[in-house]
Design an enzyme around this catalytic site. Structure first.
Site, mmCIF file in Angstrom:
data_model
loop_
_atom_site.group_PDB
_atom_site.id
_atom_site.type_symbol
_atom_site.label_atom_id
_atom_site.label_comp_id
_atom_site.label_asym_id
_atom_site.label_seq_id
_atom_site.Cartn_x
_atom_site.Cartn_y
_atom_site.Cartn_z
ATOM 1 N N ASP A 29 0.845 -1.196 0.000
ATOM 2 C CA ASP A 29 0.000 0.000 0.000
ATOM 3 C C ASP A 29 0.884 1.251 0.000
ATOM 4 O O ASP A 29 1.888 1.319 0.709
ATOM 5 C CB ASP A 29 -0.927 0.001 1.224
ATOM 6 C CG ASP A 29 -2.074 0.980 1.066
ATOM 7 O OD1 ASP A 29 -3.222 0.525 0.937
ATOM 8 O OD2 ASP A 29 -1.824 2.205 1.054
ATOM 9 N N ASN A 85 -13.063 -2.899 2.115
ATOM 10 C CA ASN A 85 -14.063 -1.863 2.327
ATOM 11 C C ASN A 85 -15.036 -1.927 1.155
ATOM 12 O O ASN A 85 -14.613 -1.864 -0.006
ATOM 13 C CB ASN A 85 -13.387 -0.485 2.386
ATOM 14 C CG ASN A 85 -12.465 -0.368 3.586
ATOM 15 O OD1 ASN A 85 -12.800 -0.792 4.680
ATOM 16 N ND2 ASN A 85 -11.282 0.176 3.379
ATOM 17 N N GLY A 91 -15.563 3.456 3.349
ATOM 18 C CA GLY A 91 -14.204 3.964 3.153
ATOM 19 C C GLY A 91 -13.540 3.476 1.873
ATOM 20 O O GLY A 91 -12.356 3.728 1.666
ATOM 21 N N SER A 93 -12.111 3.593 -1.596
ATOM 22 C CA SER A 93 -11.711 4.734 -2.430
ATOM 23 C C SER A 93 -11.279 4.302 -3.827
ATOM 24 O O SER A 93 -11.230 5.129 -4.729
ATOM 25 C CB SER A 93 -10.585 5.527 -1.748
ATOM 26 O OG SER A 93 -9.468 4.701 -1.539
ATOM 27 N N HIS A 98 -10.328 -5.170 -3.796
ATOM 28 C CA HIS A 98 -9.007 -5.441 -3.230
ATOM 29 C C HIS A 98 -9.182 -5.726 -1.746
ATOM 30 O O HIS A 98 -10.132 -5.266 -1.114
ATOM 31 C CB HIS A 98 -8.066 -4.246 -3.434
ATOM 32 C CG HIS A 98 -8.613 -2.957 -2.904
ATOM 33 N ND1 HIS A 98 -9.572 -2.232 -3.578
ATOM 34 C CD2 HIS A 98 -8.377 -2.290 -1.747
ATOM 35 C CE1 HIS A 98 -9.879 -1.152 -2.869
ATOM 36 N NE2 HIS A 98 -9.179 -1.175 -1.742
HETATM 37 P P1 5GP Z 1 -9.748 1.486 -0.040
HETATM 38 O O1 5GP Z 1 -9.757 2.852 0.576
HETATM 39 O O2 5GP Z 1 -10.399 1.502 -1.419
HETATM 40 O O3 5GP Z 1 -10.220 0.376 0.823
HETATM 41 O O4 5GP Z 1 -8.204 1.150 -0.277
HETATM 42 C C1 5GP Z 1 -7.452 1.742 -1.274
HETATM 43 C C2 5GP Z 1 -6.017 1.677 -0.822
HETATM 44 O O5 5GP Z 1 -5.204 1.868 -1.973
HETATM 45 C C3 5GP Z 1 -5.619 2.759 0.175
HETATM 46 O O6 5GP Z 1 -5.118 2.147 1.356
HETATM 47 C C4 5GP Z 1 -4.558 3.574 -0.560
HETATM 48 O O7 5GP Z 1 -3.499 3.990 0.284
HETATM 49 C C5 5GP Z 1 -4.082 2.615 -1.633
HETATM 50 N N1 5GP Z 1 -3.641 3.242 -2.863
HETATM 51 C C6 5GP Z 1 -4.287 4.233 -3.560
HETATM 52 N N2 5GP Z 1 -3.601 4.539 -4.679
HETATM 53 C C7 5GP Z 1 -2.510 3.718 -4.692
HETATM 54 C C8 5GP Z 1 -1.430 3.574 -5.621
HETATM 55 O O8 5GP Z 1 -1.320 4.243 -6.647
HETATM 56 N N3 5GP Z 1 -0.493 2.624 -5.313
HETATM 57 C C9 5GP Z 1 -0.578 1.844 -4.187
HETATM 58 N N4 5GP Z 1 0.385 0.942 -3.994
HETATM 59 N N5 5GP Z 1 -1.602 1.964 -3.302
HETATM 60 C C10 5GP Z 1 -2.539 2.899 -3.555
#
Ligand code: 5GP
Length: 111
Positions: A29, A85, A91, A93, A98
């Protein structure tokens, strides 16, 4: 439009890959919430947990086995979080399914 994870899967965006096979990719992440924070991503563009169909379940089984392997590889077998999520209010995003594999520190109920 492709999400950042689609672009990472397609090799158009860089990421620190820790695992990859035909169906699954795992990356560190970009904003880790713990010493180990890995995202395990099915390559198939499924939007979220709620969109998984019965035919996707073999991929989800693979994701779980990859989570177990990475928990061993990163020495967090004795305690880790494995979560997704689902939806904005939870949450989410990035709208490509994933799972977060989080460990390496003591965690409370929500934090
Ligand atoms: P969500 O908020 O959708 O559950 O998780 C998305 C995750 O993706 C977040 O923890 C965020 O830090 C991570 N993330 C967002 N953009 C990128 C990226 O470009 N590269 C990586 N490695 N992680 C990302």
């Amino acid at each position: 439009m492709d999400t950042v994870f689609d672009q990472i899967i397609q090799g158009k965006l860089p990421a620190e890959k820790v695992y990859e096979d035909k169906n699954v990719i795992a990356i560190k992440d970009i904003a880790p919430k713990a010493p180990v924070h890995i995202l395990i991503i099915p390559k198939k563009p499924i939007k979220d947990l709620q969109s998984i169909t019965k035919e996707d379940l073999p991929i989800i089984e693979e994701v779980i086995l990859v989570a177990q392997k990475l928990a061993r590889d990163f020495n967090i077998e004795e305690g880790y979080r494995f979560l997704t999520n689902n939806g904005i209010s939870a949450g989410q995003s990035v709208f490509h399914l994933h799972f977060h594999l989080i460990g390496g520190r003591k965690m409370g109920i929500l934090g």
